[in-house]
Design a protein around this motif. Structure first.
Motif, PDB file in Angstrom:
ATOM      1  N   VAL B 130       0.867  -1.179   0.000  1.00 56.11           N
ATOM      2  CA  VAL B 130       0.000   0.000   0.000  1.00 56.11           C
ATOM      3  C   VAL B 130       0.907   1.234   0.000  1.00 56.11           C
ATOM      4  N   VAL B 131       1.389   1.550  -1.204  1.00 54.10           N
ATOM      5  CA  VAL B 131       2.396   2.615  -1.306  1.00 54.10           C
ATOM      6  C   VAL B 131       1.768   4.013  -1.324  1.00 54.10           C
ATOM      7  N   ARG B 132       0.463   4.057  -1.566  1.00 59.61           N
ATOM      8  CA  ARG B 132      -0.196   5.359  -1.611  1.00 59.61           C
ATOM      9  C   ARG B 132      -1.468   5.297  -0.767  1.00 59.61           C
ATOM     10  N   PRO B 133      -1.320   5.293   0.563  1.00 64.36           N
ATOM     11  CA  PRO B 133      -2.501   5.148   1.424  1.00 64.36           C
ATOM     12  C   PRO B 133      -3.551   6.222   1.115  1.00 64.36           C
ATOM     13  N   LEU B 134      -4.800   5.843   1.200  1.00 66.15           N
ATOM     14  CA  LEU B 134      -5.888   6.749   0.828  1.00 66.15           C
ATOM     15  C   LEU B 134      -6.273   7.664   1.996  1.00 66.15           C
ATOM     16  N   ALA B 135      -5.256   8.244   2.602  1.00 65.52           N
ATOM     17  CA  ALA B 135      -5.477   9.069   3.790  1.00 65.52           C
ATOM     18  C   ALA B 135      -6.428  10.226   3.501  1.00 65.52           C
ATOM     19  N   GLY B 136      -7.341  10.458   4.423  1.00 68.75           N
ATOM     20  CA  GLY B 136      -8.251  11.588   4.290  1.00 68.75           C
ATOM     21  C   GLY B 136      -9.503  11.279   3.494  1.00 68.75           C
ATOM     22  N   LEU B 137      -9.556  10.096   2.876  1.00 67.92           N
ATOM     23  CA  LEU B 137     -10.742   9.749   2.080  1.00 67.92           C
ATOM     24  C   LEU B 137     -11.728   8.914   2.883  1.00 67.92           C
ATOM     25  N   LYS B 138     -13.016   9.227   2.676  1.00 69.30           N
ATOM     26  CA  LYS B 138     -14.067   8.448   3.337  1.00 69.30           C
ATOM     27  C   LYS B 138     -14.824   7.640   2.299  1.00 69.30           C
ATOM     28  N   ALA B 139     -14.951   6.347   2.575  1.00 70.54           N
ATOM     29  CA  ALA B 139     -15.578   5.453   1.601  1.00 70.54           C
ATOM     30  C   ALA B 139     -16.813   4.779   2.190  1.00 70.54           C
ATOM     31  N   ALA B 140     -17.930   4.803   1.441  1.00 70.55           N
ATOM     32  CA  ALA B 140     -19.145   4.103   1.874  1.00 70.55           C
ATOM     33  C   ALA B 140     -19.080   2.675   1.356  1.00 70.55           C
ATOM     34  N   PRO B 141     -19.016   1.691   2.271  1.00 72.50           N
ATOM     35  CA  PRO B 141     -18.879   0.296   1.840  1.00 72.50           C
ATOM     36  C   PRO B 141     -20.225  -0.273   1.384  1.00 72.50           C
ATOM     37  N   TYR B 142     -20.383  -0.469   0.087  1.00 71.99           N
ATOM     38  CA  TYR B 142     -21.663  -0.998  -0.412  1.00 71.99           C
ATOM     39  C   TYR B 142     -21.525  -2.471  -0.773  1.00 71.99           C
ATOM     40  N   ARG B 168      -9.925   0.259   5.565  1.00 69.99           N
ATOM     41  CA  ARG B 168      -8.969   0.708   6.604  1.00 69.99           C
ATOM     42  C   ARG B 168      -7.552   0.326   6.243  1.00 69.99           C
ATOM     43  N   THR B 169      -7.366  -0.918   5.774  1.00 76.77           N
ATOM     44  CA  THR B 169      -6.026  -1.373   5.387  1.00 76.77           C
ATOM     45  C   THR B 169      -5.433  -0.456   4.322  1.00 76.77           C
ATOM     46  N   LEU B 170      -6.305   0.055   3.453  1.00 78.34           N
ATOM     47  CA  LEU B 170      -5.821   0.913   2.360  1.00 78.34           C
ATOM     48  C   LEU B 170      -5.635   2.360   2.814  1.00 78.34           C
ATOM     49  N   GLY B 171      -5.941   2.624   4.062  1.00 77.00           N
ATOM     50  CA  GLY B 171      -5.667   3.956   4.602  1.00 77.00           C
ATOM     51  C   GLY B 171      -6.843   4.913   4.587  1.00 77.00           C
ATOM     52  N   ALA B 172      -7.985   4.474   4.071  1.00 82.04           N
ATOM     53  CA  ALA B 172      -9.171   5.341   4.054  1.00 82.04           C
ATOM     54  C   ALA B 172     -10.043   5.026   5.265  1.00 82.04           C
ATOM     55  N   GLU B 173     -11.143   5.762   5.368  1.00 84.23           N
ATOM     56  CA  GLU B 173     -12.025   5.562   6.513  1.00 84.23           C
ATOM     57  C   GLU B 173     -13.410   5.105   6.018  1.00 84.23           C
ATOM     58  N   PRO B 174     -13.912   3.962   6.511  1.00 84.48           N
ATOM     59  CA  PRO B 174     -15.251   3.551   6.084  1.00 84.48           C
ATOM     60  C   PRO B 174     -16.315   4.389   6.793  1.00 84.48           C
ATOM     61  N   THR B 175     -17.360   4.775   6.078  1.00 83.84           N
ATOM     62  CA  THR B 175     -18.420   5.550   6.723  1.00 83.84           C
ATOM     63  C   THR B 175     -19.464   4.598   7.292  1.00 83.84           C
ATOM     64  N   ASP B 176     -20.282   5.141   8.193  1.00 83.65           N
ATOM     65  CA  ASP B 176     -21.372   4.354   8.776  1.00 83.65           C
ATOM     66  C   ASP B 176     -22.533   4.418   7.786  1.00 83.65           C
ATOM     67  N   PHE B 177     -22.607   3.430   6.943  1.00 82.89           N
ATOM     68  CA  PHE B 177     -23.528   3.430   5.795  1.00 82.89           C
ATOM     69  C   PHE B 177     -24.644   2.426   6.072  1.00 82.89           C
ATOM     70  N   ARG B 178     -25.759   2.949   6.552  1.00 77.27           N
ATOM     71  CA  ARG B 178     -26.869   2.121   7.030  1.00 77.27           C
ATOM     72  C   ARG B 178     -27.425   1.183   5.943  1.00 77.27           C
ATOM     73  N   LEU B 179     -27.475   1.660   4.704  1.00 74.33           N
ATOM     74  CA  LEU B 179     -28.086   0.847   3.645  1.00 74.33           C
ATOM     75  C   LEU B 179     -27.057   0.017   2.875  1.00 74.33           C
ATOM     76  N   LYS B 180     -25.954  -0.306   3.542  1.00 70.06           N
ATOM     77  CA  LYS B 180     -24.876  -1.001   2.834  1.00 70.06           C
ATOM     78  C   LYS B 180     -25.278  -2.387   2.299  1.00 70.06           C
ATOM     79  N   MET B 181     -26.314  -2.983   2.905  1.00 64.79           N
ATOM     80  CA  MET B 181     -26.756  -4.304   2.453  1.00 64.79           C
ATOM     81  C   MET B 181     -28.032  -4.243   1.608  1.00 64.79           C
TER      82      MET B 181
END
Lengths: 205, 290
Positions: B130-142, B168-181
């Protein structure tokens, strides 16, 4: 509770229908306790004329016509949440799939959704793969009211090079094993169904 | 590591960028892929006859001795369901009647998220990869439906976490995405557009409200519904969403240091530029601090 709870199947046709669904979806369907967990979990329940729970009941009562004529069977997205949650380990989605399958075999039963499924299955049988261009083109011809939606989508996808706009390119995807594909549908599918697919083909081309 | 690759039909049309990024990421992770010869469509959710659908999957599975990897959740779920059903001898015999090469023994099927997660877990030091961590990015896990259902597979079919962990491993932050499923309703989109649209706009609104810079998709049908369809939904409901939808492989590729072109990022309908700009800005800040 005004619904009848009797399990008696009145006609031989109803009995045959019930047995066919059970053979396709599993004998455990008989153990349904009508708890409604499937309906409560269904993402499209609010759009359904008959909830999944009641569809299972209609099957067990041999109410063939009422079950098959429900719009609900075409609103199932196959998401499997009903199957994850059923406390009786029934697969309600498999009941819906069985109803679709029986509907598609029935003489004279046809709706836009069954036409779509017919085109999809026939493309797999004849080419081995789905070409989204051919699928959309055929469906648009058979169901003209879908044209506006398909064109709008096409306008989004074509500039991105995601849809091949020629029959040659689309047909180029035909696999070598088409004989085997035909055998899968003919030997394992219902003959009536493939006959109906043939009719659809003639009507389209 | 070597795997058999099952592309699925969508990889050659509306999901091209999924295939492009899948191949690029696997190459970067040292996973060798061998495309299954003369593969056929899995039948998706449109072949209601279970025996036929099992046979369609079986024909693909018998064409390789390697474990099979699919990136489409529908293909993955069809192949996996068939693999489980085919443990039944009677069904296997019936299906084999139609198959040229007979289905025998046990097969393995995995989804590309398992391939990625597996490779990262095996690495001595994931930071080397992971040479370019996705720091500062928020991702909604769908997740959508078919990656985890009907259960017994990758993760919990009710509340999985494999994608949040990867984010998280990639350096980003997962959002609390209620409708992810929540199901994208893609399988009924063609004949039942209205029904699907109501659900889709809810999913997009919820993802946006969760504070996400982008949504991560694991299935090309979910992606099509949320990405290519997004401008149409915006028009229909008269609101701006403008939320980029990245494939899991596109997100991973960015963190592995791959370029936008190698990941087909320009092929997405909703511009992915804001994600790239935010990433570049975060990196700039970091350099300044150093």
């Amino acid at each position: 509770m005004t619904e009848k709870t009797t399990m008696a199947t009145t006609t031989p046709e109803g009995e045959e229908f019930r047995e066919k669904v059970l053979a396709l979806a599993g004998d455990e369907v008989k153990t349904c306790i009508q708890c409604g967990t499937c309906s409560a979990s269904c993402p499209t329940a609010s759009l359904m004329d008959v909830p999944i729970r009641k569809l299972v009941k209609l099957v067990l009562e041999g109410e063939k016509e009422r079950a098959l004529s429900s719009r609900s069977i075409w609103l199932c997205t196959s998401c499997l949440l009903c199957t994850v949650r059923c406390p009786r380990s029934i697969r309600p989605m498999a009941v819906v799939a069985a109803l679709k399958s029986i509907y598609e075999e029935e003489e004279g039963m046809r709706c836009k959704d069954s036409v779509f499924e017919g085109i999809f299955a026939r493309q797999i049988r004849d080419y081995g793969r789905i070409s989204e261009f051919l699928l959309s083109a055929e469906y648009m011809i058979r169901s003209p009211s879908s044209a506006a939606q398909i064109m709008a989508f096409g306008a989004e996808l074509i500039p991105k090079g995601k849809i091949e706009l020629s029959f040659e390119a689309a047909r180029g995807e035909r696999i070598e094993g088409t004989e085997e594909m035909r055998r899968i549908f003919e030997l394992l599918g219902d003959e009536g169904k493939s006959k109906k697919a043939e009719e659809t083909k003639e009507a389209t081309i | 590591m070597k795997l058999a690759y099952y592309p699925g039909c969508v990889a050659r049309s509306t999901g091209r960028e999924y295939e492009i990024s899948t191949l690029a990421v696997c190459r970067a992770l040292g996973v060798e892929l061998e495309e299954i010869d003369d593969w056929n469509c899995c039948g998706a959710t449109h072949v209601s006859n279970e025996i036929v659908s099992t046979a369609l999957a079986a024909r693909n599975l018998v064409r390789t001795e390697l474990p099979v990897m699919a990136s489409c959740s529908i293909c993955y779920s069809r192949l996996r369901a068939a693999m489980i059903r085919l443990k039944d001898r009677k069904l296997r015999e019936r299906v084999n009647e139609a198959l040229e090469k007979k289905y025998e023994g046990e097969k393995e099927v995995e989804h590309v998220i398992e391939t990625i997660t597996g490779a990262l877990n095996e690495a001595k030091d994931p930071e080397d990869i992971v040479v370019r961590p996705l720091a500062g990015l928020k991702a909604a896990p769908y997740y959508g439906c078919l990656l985890t259902r009907p259960g017994g597979g990758i993760d919990s079919p009710e509340n999985p976490s494999i994608l949040e962990n990867l984010i998280r491993t990639l350096g980003a932050e997962p959002t609390d995405f209620r409708l992810k499923m929540k199901c994208c309703c893609g399988p009924i989109f063609m004949p039942e557009e209205e029904a699907a649209a109501e659900t889709l706009i809810r999913i997009l609104r919820n993802a946006k409200e969760s504070g996400a810079d982008f949504v991560v998709a694991l299935c090309p049908l979910c992606h099509l519904m949320l990405d290519a369809n997004q401008p149409l939904l915006e028009k229909k409901f008269g609101e701006k969403i403008e939320l980029p939808i990245l494939y899991v492989t596109q997100m991973t590729g960015l963190a592995l240091g791959l370029g936008a072109e190698e990941l087909g990022l320009e092929m997405n309908s909703v511009s992915t530029r804001p994600v790239l700009e935010k990433l570049a800005a975060a990196e700039g800040e970091e350099e300044e601090v150093c």
